[in-house]
Design a protein around this motif. Structure first.
Motif, PDB file in Angstrom:
ATOM      1  N   MET A   1      -7.795 -11.045   8.345  1.00 11.69           N
ATOM      2  CA  MET A   1      -7.067 -11.230   7.267  1.00 11.69           C
ATOM      3  C   MET A   1      -7.650  -9.995   6.438  1.00 11.69           C
ATOM      4  SD  MET A   1      -5.148 -12.925   5.243  1.00 11.69           S
ATOM      5  CE  MET A   1      -4.763 -13.733   3.479  1.00 11.69           C
ATOM      6  N   LYS A   2      -8.787  -9.363   6.542  1.00 10.76           N
ATOM      7  CA  LYS A   2      -9.225  -8.133   5.838  1.00 10.76           C
ATOM      8  C   LYS A   2      -8.533  -7.097   6.411  1.00 10.76           C
ATOM      9  CE  LYS A   2     -14.013  -9.774   5.349  1.00 10.76           C
ATOM     10  NZ  LYS A   2     -15.354  -9.588   5.496  1.00 10.76           N
ATOM     11  N   ALA A   3      -7.950  -6.915   7.726  1.00  6.93           N
ATOM     12  CA  ALA A   3      -7.509  -5.713   8.248  1.00  6.93           C
ATOM     13  C   ALA A   3      -6.026  -5.612   7.678  1.00  6.93           C
ATOM     14  CB  ALA A   3      -7.372  -6.042   9.959  1.00  6.93           C
ATOM     15  N   SER A   4      -5.289  -6.877   7.397  1.00  5.88           N
ATOM     16  CA  SER A   4      -4.058  -6.899   6.915  1.00  5.88           C
ATOM     17  C   SER A   4      -4.072  -6.477   5.398  1.00  5.88           C
ATOM     18  CB  SER A   4      -3.586  -8.537   6.709  1.00  5.88           C
ATOM     19  OG  SER A   4      -3.655  -8.847   7.796  1.00  5.88           O
ATOM     20  N   LEU A   5      -4.990  -6.759   4.546  1.00  5.68           N
ATOM     21  CA  LEU A   5      -5.367  -6.349   3.282  1.00  5.68           C
ATOM     22  C   LEU A   5      -5.501  -4.856   3.142  1.00  5.68           C
ATOM     23  CD1 LEU A   5      -7.515  -9.077   1.669  1.00  5.68           C
ATOM     24  CD2 LEU A   5      -5.056  -8.631   1.412  1.00  5.68           C
ATOM     25  N   LEU A   6      -6.339  -4.301   4.362  1.00  2.00           N
ATOM     26  CA  LEU A   6      -6.626  -2.925   4.252  1.00  2.00           C
ATOM     27  C   LEU A   6      -5.453  -2.282   4.699  1.00  2.00           C
ATOM     28  CD1 LEU A   6      -9.945  -2.770   6.015  1.00  2.00           C
ATOM     29  CD2 LEU A   6      -9.432  -2.244   3.839  1.00  2.00           C
ATOM     30  N   PHE A   7      -4.486  -2.490   5.448  1.00  2.00           N
ATOM     31  CA  PHE A   7      -3.180  -2.071   5.870  1.00  2.00           C
ATOM     32  C   PHE A   7      -2.459  -1.773   4.645  1.00  2.00           C
ATOM     33  CE2 PHE A   7       1.215  -2.768   7.215  1.00  2.00           C
ATOM     34  CZ  PHE A   7       1.269  -1.587   8.301  1.00  2.00           C
ATOM     35  N   LEU A   8      -2.311  -3.061   4.038  1.00  2.00           N
ATOM     36  CA  LEU A   8      -1.485  -2.881   2.703  1.00  2.00           C
ATOM     37  C   LEU A   8      -2.055  -2.079   1.769  1.00  2.00           C
ATOM     38  CD1 LEU A   8       0.671  -4.569   0.794  1.00  2.00           C
ATOM     39  CD2 LEU A   8      -1.063  -5.909   0.218  1.00  2.00           C
ATOM     40  N   LEU A   9      -3.288  -1.936   1.430  1.00  2.00           N
ATOM     41  CA  LEU A   9      -3.873  -0.954   0.633  1.00  2.00           C
ATOM     42  C   LEU A   9      -3.519   0.489   1.134  1.00  2.00           C
ATOM     43  CD1 LEU A   9      -7.154  -2.437  -0.423  1.00  2.00           C
ATOM     44  CD2 LEU A   9      -5.152  -2.409  -1.940  1.00  2.00           C
ATOM     45  N   ALA A  10      -3.824   0.626   2.293  1.00  2.00           N
ATOM     46  CA  ALA A  10      -3.406   2.059   2.867  1.00  2.00           C
ATOM     47  C   ALA A  10      -1.916   2.428   2.806  1.00  2.00           C
ATOM     48  CB  ALA A  10      -3.763   2.138   4.441  1.00  2.00           C
ATOM     49  N   CYS A  11      -0.893   1.478   3.169  1.00  2.00           N
ATOM     50  CA  CYS A  11       0.544   1.633   2.937  1.00  2.00           C
ATOM     51  C   CYS A  11       0.777   2.087   1.413  1.00  2.00           C
ATOM     52  CB  CYS A  11       1.217   0.445   3.440  1.00  2.00           C
ATOM     53  SG  CYS A  11       1.256   0.453   5.296  1.00  2.00           S
ATOM     54  N   THR A  12       0.352   1.175   0.516  1.00  2.00           N
ATOM     55  CA  THR A  12       0.229   1.615  -0.835  1.00  2.00           C
ATOM     56  C   THR A  12      -0.130   2.968  -1.446  1.00  2.00           C
ATOM     57  OG1 THR A  12       0.074  -0.788  -1.299  1.00  2.00           O
ATOM     58  CG2 THR A  12      -0.084   0.782  -3.220  1.00  2.00           C
ATOM     59  N   ALA A  13      -1.036   3.210  -0.785  1.00  2.00           N
ATOM     60  CA  ALA A  13      -1.729   4.705  -1.247  1.00  2.00           C
ATOM     61  C   ALA A  13      -0.672   5.736  -0.672  1.00  2.00           C
ATOM     62  CB  ALA A  13      -3.121   4.676  -0.545  1.00  2.00           C
ATOM     63  N   VAL A  14      -0.186   5.619   0.833  1.00  2.00           N
ATOM     64  CA  VAL A  14       0.762   6.692   1.163  1.00  2.00           C
ATOM     65  C   VAL A  14       2.064   6.611   0.494  1.00  2.00           C
ATOM     66  CG1 VAL A  14       2.284   6.768   3.320  1.00  2.00           C
ATOM     67  CG2 VAL A  14      -0.090   6.381   3.403  1.00  2.00           C
ATOM     68  N   LEU A  15       2.483   5.513  -0.122  1.00  2.00           N
ATOM     69  CA  LEU A  15       3.510   5.150  -0.812  1.00  2.00           C
ATOM     70  C   LEU A  15       3.429   5.836  -2.405  1.00  2.00           C
ATOM     71  CD1 LEU A  15       5.087   1.917  -0.245  1.00  2.00           C
ATOM     72  CD2 LEU A  15       6.013   3.840   0.594  1.00  2.00           C
ATOM     73  N   ALA A  16       2.225   5.828  -2.571  1.00  2.00           N
ATOM     74  CA  ALA A  16       1.828   6.499  -4.115  1.00  2.00           C
ATOM     75  C   ALA A  16       1.971   7.803  -3.902  1.00  2.00           C
ATOM     76  CB  ALA A  16       0.649   5.993  -4.684  1.00  2.00           C
ATOM     77  N   VAL A  17       1.317   8.417  -2.862  1.00  2.00           N
ATOM     78  CA  VAL A  17       1.441  10.079  -2.607  1.00  2.00           C
ATOM     79  C   VAL A  17       2.705  10.491  -2.443  1.00  2.00           C
ATOM     80  CG1 VAL A  17       0.546  11.707  -1.196  1.00  2.00           C
ATOM     81  CG2 VAL A  17      -0.993  10.018  -1.815  1.00  2.00           C
TER      82      VAL A  17
ATOM     83  N   ALA B   1       4.817 -11.802   5.223  1.00  2.00           N
ATOM     84  CA  ALA B   1       4.617 -12.381   6.586  1.00  2.00           C
ATOM     85  C   ALA B   1       3.419 -12.523   7.240  1.00  2.00           C
ATOM     86  CB  ALA B   1       5.841 -11.593   7.543  1.00  2.00           C
ATOM     87  N   MET B   2       2.675 -11.473   7.008  1.00  2.00           N
ATOM     88  CA  MET B   2       0.953 -11.400   7.408  1.00  2.00           C
ATOM     89  C   MET B   2       0.425 -12.490   6.881  1.00  2.00           C
ATOM     90  SD  MET B   2      -0.063  -7.506   7.468  1.00  2.00           S
ATOM     91  CE  MET B   2       0.914  -6.153   8.480  1.00  2.00           C
ATOM     92  N   ALA B   3       0.484 -12.655   5.681  1.00  2.00           N
ATOM     93  CA  ALA B   3      -0.055 -13.819   4.753  1.00  2.00           C
ATOM     94  C   ALA B   3       0.374 -15.344   5.167  1.00  2.00           C
ATOM     95  CB  ALA B   3      -0.008 -13.752   3.175  1.00  2.00           C
ATOM     96  N   LYS B   4       1.703 -15.376   5.482  1.00  2.00           N
ATOM     97  CA  LYS B   4       2.024 -16.692   5.818  1.00  2.00           C
ATOM     98  C   LYS B   4       1.578 -17.109   7.280  1.00  2.00           C
ATOM     99  CE  LYS B   4       6.549 -16.960   3.459  1.00  2.00           C
ATOM    100  NZ  LYS B   4       7.890 -16.884   3.383  1.00  2.00           N
ATOM    101  N   ASP B   5       1.657 -16.005   8.140  1.00  2.00           N
ATOM    102  CA  ASP B   5       0.846 -16.112   9.706  1.00  2.00           C
ATOM    103  C   ASP B   5      -0.602 -16.525   9.616  1.00  2.00           C
ATOM    104  OD1 ASP B   5       0.987 -15.999  12.471  1.00  2.00           O
ATOM    105  OD2 ASP B   5      -0.053 -13.989  12.245  1.00  2.00           O
TER     106      ASP B   5
END
Length: 90
Positions: free
Chosen positions: A1-17, A40-44
């Motif tokens: 779950m932590k990895a999924s949240l980190l992935f989400l934050l990283a993608c958000t940062a890339v999108l912001a840039v 989908a990750m959260a549901k899984d």
């Protein structure tokens, strides 16, 4: 779950840039895709938690009822032995 949240934050940062360089429609589409992936990750993850809870309850039920099952098997064995004794031999 932590990895999924980190992935989400990283993608958000890339999108912001990349937001400055892209059109708003493309950015909105990428954010929607990212949100769908995160959902989908959260549901899984929640599904795995529910499955593990169900498995835990099943193991508990089996351990609670194992002795009763053994007693019934002993009783059944005795009943079959009695029935076997009463059966006439040919």
């Amino acid at each position: 779950m932590k990895a999924s949240l980190l992935f989400l934050l990283a993608c958000t940062a890339v999108l912001a840039v990349g937001a400055r360089a892209e059109e708003p429609k493309a950015l909105v589409q990428k954010v929607q895709e990212l949100a769908q992936k995160a959902t989908a990750m959260a549901k899984d993850a929640f599904s795995r938690v529910r499955e593990s809870e169900a498995a835990k309850q099943a193991r508990q039920w089996l351990s609670d009822n194992a002795e009763l099952a053994k007693q019934r098997l002993v009783w059944l064995k005795e009943q079959l032995a009695e029935l076997w004794k009463k059966t006439p031999t040919a």
